[in-house]
Structures are given as C-alpha cells and as structure tokens.
Design a protein around this motif. Structure first.
Motif, PDB file in Angstrom:
ATOM      1  N   GLY A   1       0.825  -1.196   0.000  1.00 22.66           N
ATOM      2  CA  GLY A   1       0.000   0.000   0.000  1.00 22.66           C
ATOM      3  C   GLY A   1       0.862   1.248   0.000  1.00 22.66           C
ATOM      4  O   GLY A   1       2.069   1.195   0.278  1.00 22.66           O
ATOM      5  N   PRO A   2       0.240   2.405  -0.295  1.00 22.23           N
ATOM      6  CA  PRO A   2       1.002   3.656  -0.444  1.00 22.23           C
ATOM      7  C   PRO A   2       1.346   4.283   0.902  1.00 22.23           C
ATOM      8  O   PRO A   2       0.846   5.335   1.271  1.00 22.23           O
ATOM      9  N   VAL A   3       2.231   3.622   1.637  1.00 23.89           N
ATOM     10  CA  VAL A   3       2.647   4.126   2.950  1.00 23.89           C
ATOM     11  C   VAL A   3       4.160   4.111   3.030  1.00 23.89           C
ATOM     12  O   VAL A   3       4.830   3.321   2.364  1.00 23.89           O
ATOM     13  N   GLY A   4       4.693   4.998   3.875  1.00 24.05           N
ATOM     14  CA  GLY A   4       6.131   5.026   4.078  1.00 24.05           C
ATOM     15  C   GLY A   4       6.839   5.893   3.063  1.00 24.05           C
ATOM     16  O   GLY A   4       6.304   6.230   2.007  1.00 24.05           O
ATOM     17  N   LEU A   5       8.049   6.277   3.405  1.00 18.31           N
ATOM     18  CA  LEU A   5       8.872   7.100   2.527  1.00 18.31           C
ATOM     19  C   LEU A   5       9.688   6.218   1.588  1.00 18.31           C
ATOM     20  O   LEU A   5       9.657   4.997   1.672  1.00 18.31           O
ATOM     21  N   ILE A   6      10.431   6.849   0.693  1.00 19.32           N
ATOM     22  CA  ILE A   6      11.172   6.097  -0.308  1.00 19.32           C
ATOM     23  C   ILE A   6      12.185   5.152   0.343  1.00 19.32           C
ATOM     24  O   ILE A   6      12.427   4.055  -0.154  1.00 19.32           O
ATOM     25  N   GLY A   7      12.731   5.548   1.476  1.00 20.61           N
ATOM     26  CA  GLY A   7      13.691   4.688   2.161  1.00 20.61           C
ATOM     27  C   GLY A   7      13.107   3.349   2.565  1.00 20.61           C
ATOM     28  O   GLY A   7      13.808   2.319   2.559  1.00 20.61           O
ATOM     29  N   HIS A   8      11.808   3.332   2.925  1.00 23.98           N
ATOM     30  CA  HIS A   8      11.174   2.069   3.291  1.00 23.98           C
ATOM     31  C   HIS A   8      11.124   1.112   2.102  1.00 23.98           C
ATOM     32  O   HIS A   8      11.116  -0.107   2.267  1.00 23.98           O
ATOM     33  N   THR A   9      11.072   1.685   0.910  1.00 22.23           N
ATOM     34  CA  THR A   9      10.944   0.876  -0.300  1.00 22.23           C
ATOM     35  C   THR A   9      12.183   0.014  -0.508  1.00 22.23           C
ATOM     36  O   THR A   9      12.095  -1.105  -1.020  1.00 22.23           O
ATOM     37  N   LYS A  10      13.346   0.507  -0.111  1.00 24.27           N
ATOM     38  CA  LYS A  10      14.581  -0.258  -0.295  1.00 24.27           C
ATOM     39  C   LYS A  10      14.567  -1.526   0.557  1.00 24.27           C
ATOM     40  O   LYS A  10      14.910  -2.614   0.070  1.00 24.27           O
ATOM     41  N   GLY A  11      14.168  -1.408   1.812  1.00 27.06           N
ATOM     42  CA  GLY A  11      14.082  -2.588   2.669  1.00 27.06           C
ATOM     43  C   GLY A  11      13.071  -3.589   2.158  1.00 27.06           C
ATOM     44  O   GLY A  11      13.273  -4.814   2.231  1.00 27.06           O
ATOM     45  N   ASP A  12      11.972  -3.086   1.629  1.00 25.48           N
ATOM     46  CA  ASP A  12      10.936  -3.916   1.039  1.00 25.48           C
ATOM     47  C   ASP A  12      11.505  -4.736  -0.121  1.00 25.48           C
ATOM     48  O   ASP A  12      11.289  -5.950  -0.233  1.00 25.48           O
ATOM     49  N   ALA A  13      12.246  -4.061  -1.005  1.00 25.44           N
ATOM     50  CA  ALA A  13      12.833  -4.736  -2.165  1.00 25.44           C
ATOM     51  C   ALA A  13      13.855  -5.784  -1.733  1.00 25.44           C
ATOM     52  O   ALA A  13      13.926  -6.884  -2.313  1.00 25.44           O
ATOM     53  N   ASN A  14      14.646  -5.472  -0.708  1.00 19.70           N
ATOM     54  CA  ASN A  14      15.649  -6.430  -0.241  1.00 19.70           C
ATOM     55  C   ASN A  14      14.996  -7.723   0.245  1.00 19.70           C
ATOM     56  O   ASN A  14      15.502  -8.821  -0.025  1.00 19.70           O
ATOM     57  N   GLU A  15      13.870  -7.589   0.960  1.00 15.69           N
ATOM     58  CA  GLU A  15      13.185  -8.782   1.464  1.00 15.69           C
ATOM     59  C   GLU A  15      12.629  -9.618   0.313  1.00 15.69           C
ATOM     60  O   GLU A  15      12.771 -10.848   0.290  1.00 15.69           O
ATOM     61  N   THR A  16      11.985  -8.955  -0.638  1.00 13.50           N
ATOM     62  CA  THR A  16      11.419  -9.666  -1.778  1.00 13.50           C
ATOM     63  C   THR A  16      12.502 -10.404  -2.558  1.00 13.50           C
ATOM     64  O   THR A  16      12.360 -11.586  -2.907  1.00 13.50           O
ATOM     65  N   VAL A  17      13.595  -9.722  -2.840  1.00 14.67           N
ATOM     66  CA  VAL A  17      14.679 -10.342  -3.609  1.00 14.67           C
ATOM     67  C   VAL A  17      15.313 -11.488  -2.836  1.00 14.67           C
ATOM     68  O   VAL A  17      15.659 -12.534  -3.413  1.00 14.67           O
ATOM     69  N   ALA A  18      15.459 -11.338  -1.529  1.00 12.89           N
ATOM     70  CA  ALA A  18      16.029 -12.430  -0.724  1.00 12.89           C
ATOM     71  C   ALA A  18      15.187 -13.691  -0.851  1.00 12.89           C
ATOM     72  O   ALA A  18      15.727 -14.806  -0.957  1.00 12.89           O
ATOM     73  N   ASN A  19      13.863 -13.534  -0.870  1.00 15.18           N
ATOM     74  CA  ASN A  19      12.999 -14.705  -0.992  1.00 15.18           C
ATOM     75  C   ASN A  19      13.017 -15.272  -2.404  1.00 15.18           C
ATOM     76  O   ASN A  19      12.936 -16.493  -2.595  1.00 15.18           O
ATOM     77  N   LEU A  20      13.127 -14.426  -3.405  1.00 16.28           N
ATOM     78  CA  LEU A  20      13.272 -14.930  -4.774  1.00 16.28           C
ATOM     79  C   LEU A  20      14.559 -15.754  -4.901  1.00 16.28           C
ATOM     80  O   LEU A  20      14.559 -16.851  -5.485  1.00 16.28           O
ATOM     81  N   LEU A  21      15.649 -15.235  -4.343  1.00 17.43           N
ATOM     82  CA  LEU A  21      16.922 -15.947  -4.429  1.00 17.43           C
ATOM     83  C   LEU A  21      16.900 -17.245  -3.623  1.00 17.43           C
ATOM     84  O   LEU A  21      17.530 -18.242  -4.013  1.00 17.43           O
ATOM     85  N   ASP A  22      16.156 -17.250  -2.518  1.00 17.67           N
ATOM     86  CA  ASP A  22      16.004 -18.483  -1.747  1.00 17.67           C
ATOM     87  C   ASP A  22      15.256 -19.533  -2.572  1.00 17.67           C
ATOM     88  O   ASP A  22      15.630 -20.716  -2.579  1.00 17.67           O
ATOM     89  N   ASP A  23      14.210 -19.089  -3.276  1.00 17.06           N
ATOM     90  CA  ASP A  23      13.476 -20.020  -4.131  1.00 17.06           C
ATOM     91  C   ASP A  23      14.368 -20.532  -5.263  1.00 17.06           C
ATOM     92  O   ASP A  23      14.291 -21.699  -5.653  1.00 17.06           O
ATOM     93  N   PHE A  24      15.214 -19.657  -5.778  1.00 17.78           N
ATOM     94  CA  PHE A  24      16.140 -20.066  -6.829  1.00 17.78           C
ATOM     95  C   PHE A  24      17.132 -21.110  -6.302  1.00 17.78           C
ATOM     96  O   PHE A  24      17.380 -22.140  -6.951  1.00 17.78           O
ATOM     97  N   ALA A  25      17.665 -20.859  -5.118  1.00 16.89           N
ATOM     98  CA  ALA A  25      18.657 -21.766  -4.542  1.00 16.89           C
ATOM     99  C   ALA A  25      18.074 -23.147  -4.268  1.00 16.89           C
ATOM    100  O   ALA A  25      18.793 -24.158  -4.329  1.00 16.89           O
ATOM    101  N   HIS A  26      16.769 -23.191  -3.975  1.00 21.49           N
ATOM    102  CA  HIS A  26      16.137 -24.472  -3.638  1.00 21.49           C
ATOM    103  C   HIS A  26      15.334 -25.053  -4.800  1.00 21.49           C
ATOM    104  O   HIS A  26      14.503 -25.954  -4.597  1.00 21.49           O
ATOM    105  N   GLY A  27      15.551 -24.522  -5.999  1.00 24.13           N
ATOM    106  CA  GLY A  27      14.923 -25.108  -7.170  1.00 24.13           C
ATOM    107  C   GLY A  27      13.423 -24.912  -7.259  1.00 24.13           C
ATOM    108  O   GLY A  27      12.729 -25.719  -7.906  1.00 24.13           O
ATOM    109  N   ARG A  28      12.914 -23.845  -6.645  1.00 26.69           N
ATOM    110  CA  ARG A  28      11.465 -23.639  -6.642  1.00 26.69           C
ATOM    111  C   ARG A  28      10.981 -22.720  -7.759  1.00 26.69           C
ATOM    112  O   ARG A  28       9.782 -22.473  -7.883  1.00 26.69           O
TER     113      ARG A  28
END
Length: 454
Positions: free
Chosen positions: A365-392
C-alpha cells in the motif's frame, strides 16, 4: 556453463530499481550471474519520482541520480512504453524469465465516501499531480478558477497540492514544469487554500522538512488556529516516541502563536475538522461542510456533532493513493494490494504463485517514505533468491535475451530503451537551457517516443 538467472521487473520506479540493485548485489550476481529486464508503461523511467513528486522538490528528485547509477549497469535492460496486461502478459513473462517481480506502485486516488464527492470542482490529488508533472496520459489543461480552495488530507501529497496552488506561476518557472502547466498556473485565481485534517497536529503525516518549506515562499502566509493545537495522552506518547511527529507539532505550535503577516496568498492548516459533505449548486462545488472532532485520549478522535460550512469552490482530496489491479494476479480489494508473504505472491489457497513476486506500494500500500521501499525490495529479492537456490522457480521455455527481442518485434511493440532515455534526457535539458532551467519536460507521448528514438 550455467546461464544467468533471468528476472523481469514490471515498473521502473524506486521499488523496481531497488529490486534490481538488490539482485546485482547478491552472490548470485557473481555466479551464475543475473540478467534483468525492466518493463515500464511510460516512455521514460523513474515512476512517481518523475510523475508524482512536485516540481519544486529538486532534493527528492535528486534520488534519480542514485537510481540512474543502477540502470547504468550492463546486466539491466529497460523496455519503456511496454504496458503489462496489454503488450505483455504474465504467461509471456514466464516464457522468458525465471522470476517476475511486480513493482507497479500506486497511481490512482483512493475513494472518499462523502456526499458531493462527484460534483464539478471536486478533484482527486493524483489527477492534479499528474497534470502539473506533465504526465502524457492526462489532459493538458486544468480548471483553476476557484479563489478559495480546500485540500482534504494531511500528508505530503496534500502539502504539495496546497503549495502548488498557493505559489505563483513564476515561482515554479525555474523548475521543470512544461509550458502548458506554467500557462495554466498563470491563470490560477486561488488566494486562499485550506488544508483539512480530521485529527490533531501530532497525527499529521507531514514530513518536518516539507512542512517547513511551506513558509519559505514570499507569497504564502501559513496560518494555524491556536485552538487546533491540542494533545491528549496518546498524542503526548506519540511525540515522545516519534521525533518527526514532535518536530511537526513544534512547527505548527510556532505558527499558531505568531501574528498573521501580509503575504498575498493565505494557506490555512486546519485540524480536528472531518469532511462530512461537499456542498453544491447546479452540479458545482460551492462549499465544504466539516464536523468538529475531539481527541478521545488515545490519539484518535470522535465527532462532536458540531458542523461548520466553509466557503470554497474547489475541493482536492489527498486521502491516499490506490494501486491498479494487475491482470492474472490475486487481489485484496480492501487494501488495494497483491496478497503476499515476504514478497511472494499468494493465491487464494495460500500457496505461493510460483516465480511471482511483489515489492513497493503494490505490495504494502502507499505508505512510508522512499527509504522504506529499499528494505521492502531487499526482502522480496532475498525470498526470490532463496526459491532459486532451492529449485522452486519455474524454468522458462525461452530464457535467452534475444527471445524477448524477437517477441517484441513480432508484436510490433514500439519501445524505448535506457539509451533512449539518455537521448530524451538530453533533449529535455536542451529545451530548458535557453531559459536557464535544468530541463523542460516533454509532455506528449509521441514526442517522448520520437526523442527517445523508439
């Protein structure tokens, strides 16, 4: 030799570019490598930084410099003027990429369910912002006949709108506003701008710096009623625990106790006034009715049953943005977001929609400043890479970059590139140079495509 991890990112605003940056900084970027294609429906990148930030905020627009450095990386390609859902589908993306990240943000106005909201002279913040930021898909003119204007909301977008309405056109001329916007603002008749919040000073969502900037204009007199400076136990606790909220409250207190000056345009900040109805005659706005509220001890407010009518002839609602529903993705109607767990898109069953992810405002949702967006992206990418590492992750049928190129050519889709942005950027700077301005935006989509060499 294993091929690089292929990722598509839909949306080239901060959320999408931060996701690309996180991928490039990961261990996977070294081996087997990553290959990222960013799809953007506008001919130019940067999303709301280009089309959602007021033109007199060069400091915030300076974020583009950091985003620019990411898009300069050779592992990234930009495909502008490509609309997800029209030009390319989720099934198409799955053909070419191991994973897809949606970072499409929020660009529509959230509804405000009060009588009169559909009257002529009642406007959404997003539409007005798109006009003064030169969005190619919005009208070139804007009605600015009202001498007294109401802005509903106490966030930074409300401040942007109030400030643009209260400033003179010549104050904004040094910015990148297009000629049609400058001409429109020269005809602006607003002399009074009233900003309304239903809660108190401590609950306002202004950032302290943006609030103080209101008072920097030699043409704007900012006025706060001393009766609107009130706190309860919840408000005091908020001030103690939130430095920004305390700074905002102190600024408002200082304005409330000073004498009113003689600057020609008056900007009133009202608190404890809950919009109840937009008043109309012959289908047009003629006023606003608000209900006085009071604090309930927790920092929230309750109605008092006392109403007041305000003489205004235009009302802008800045009560939040809303994301557009994305084709083929699950949707939460209440929050206007894609359901997720750590950025993994969730189907109704609760299962992860394979290889599909979200980040930014489309996720939370449209909350938080631009700085919050960076942490959000890091979490999403970490989970994508975890799925990649485990063949998902799903295995794409045509993972080579050339397959996507052939697809766009076959569909006859006219697109812009990162190299094209450099051309458009140079053309806009050239337009501004004779006037001593950093740039003057191109507004028409066809002009942007031409200058980009699409």
């Amino acid at each position: 030799m294993p091929r690089p991890l292929r990722v598509a990112i839909v949306g080239s605003g901060p959320a999408g570019i931060y996701a690309a940056d996180a991928l490039l900084k990961s261990e996977v970027a070294a081996e087997p490598g990553v290959s990222i294609d960013i799809f953007e429906r506008m001919p130019a990148p940067f999303g709301l930084i280009r089309y959602g930030v007021a033109p007199d905020h060069p400091r915030i627009k300076g974020i583009i410099k950091a985003l620019h450095q990411v898009l300069d990386k050779p592992q990234i390609r930009l495909f502008g003027n490509v609309d997800y859902g029209t030009d390319i589908s989720l099934d198409d993306l799955r053909t070419f990429y191991d994973g897809v990240i949606f970072a499409t943000g929020a660009t529509a106005d959230r509804d405000l369910a009060i009588p009169g909201i559909d009257l002529d002279g009642s406007y959404g913040a997003a539409d007005f912002v798109a006009w003064y930021d030169g969005h190619p898909d919005f009208p070139r003119t804007w009605p600015l006949e009202a001498e007294k204007v109401a802005v509903l909301g106490v966030g930074n977008v409300a401040l942007d709108i109030a400030r643009v309405l209260a400033k003179t056109a010549d104050e904004l001329l040094p910015t990148e506003i297009p000629p049609n916007v400058h001409e429109g603002l020269k005809a602006n008749k607003a002399l009074e701008v009233h900003v309304f919040g239903r809660r108190g000073p401590t609950q306002a969502k202004f950032s302290p710096m943006e609030l103080r900037e209101l008072d920097h204009s030699p043409n704007i007199e900012v006025i706060v009623d001393p009766e609107d400076i009130d706190y309860d136990e919840g408000s005091i606790a908020t001030r103690r625990g939130n430095k920004q909220a305390d700074m905002v409250a102190k600024t408002l207190e200082n304005w409330a106790i000073r004498d009113v000056g003689d600057r020609p345009h008056k900007l009133f900040l009202h608190f404890f006034e809950s919009p109840a109805e937009i008043l109309g005659e012959d289908g047009k706005v003629v006023g606003l009715r608000t209900e006085r509220t009071e604090l309930d001890g927790t920092g929230n407010v309750k109605g008092t049953g006392r109403f007041k009518e305000w003489d205004v002839s235009a009302v802008y609602r800045a009560v939040g943005y809303l994301s557009d529903k994305l084709p083929k993705l699950p949707w939460d109607l209440d929050t206007g977001t894609v359901p997720d767990a750590g950025g993994r898109v969730l189907e109704e069953s609760g299962e992860h929609l394979a290889s599909t992810y979200v980040t930014g405002w489309i996720r939370r949702g449209p909350v938080g400043l631009i700085g919050h967006t960076k942490g959000d992206a890091n979490e999403t990418v970490a989970n994508l890479l975890d799925d990649f590492a485990h063949g998902r992750l799903r295995t794409p049928a045509s993972p080579g970059p050339e397959a996507l190129d052939a697809f766009l050519a076959e569909r006859n889709i006219r697109f812009t590139t990162w190299e094209g942005w450099y051309k458009l950027d140079a053309a806009e700077r050239a337009q501004g140079e004779p006037q001593g301005r950093e740039r003057v935006k191109y507004v028409e989509r066809e002009d942007m495509l031409r200058e980009s060499g699409a």
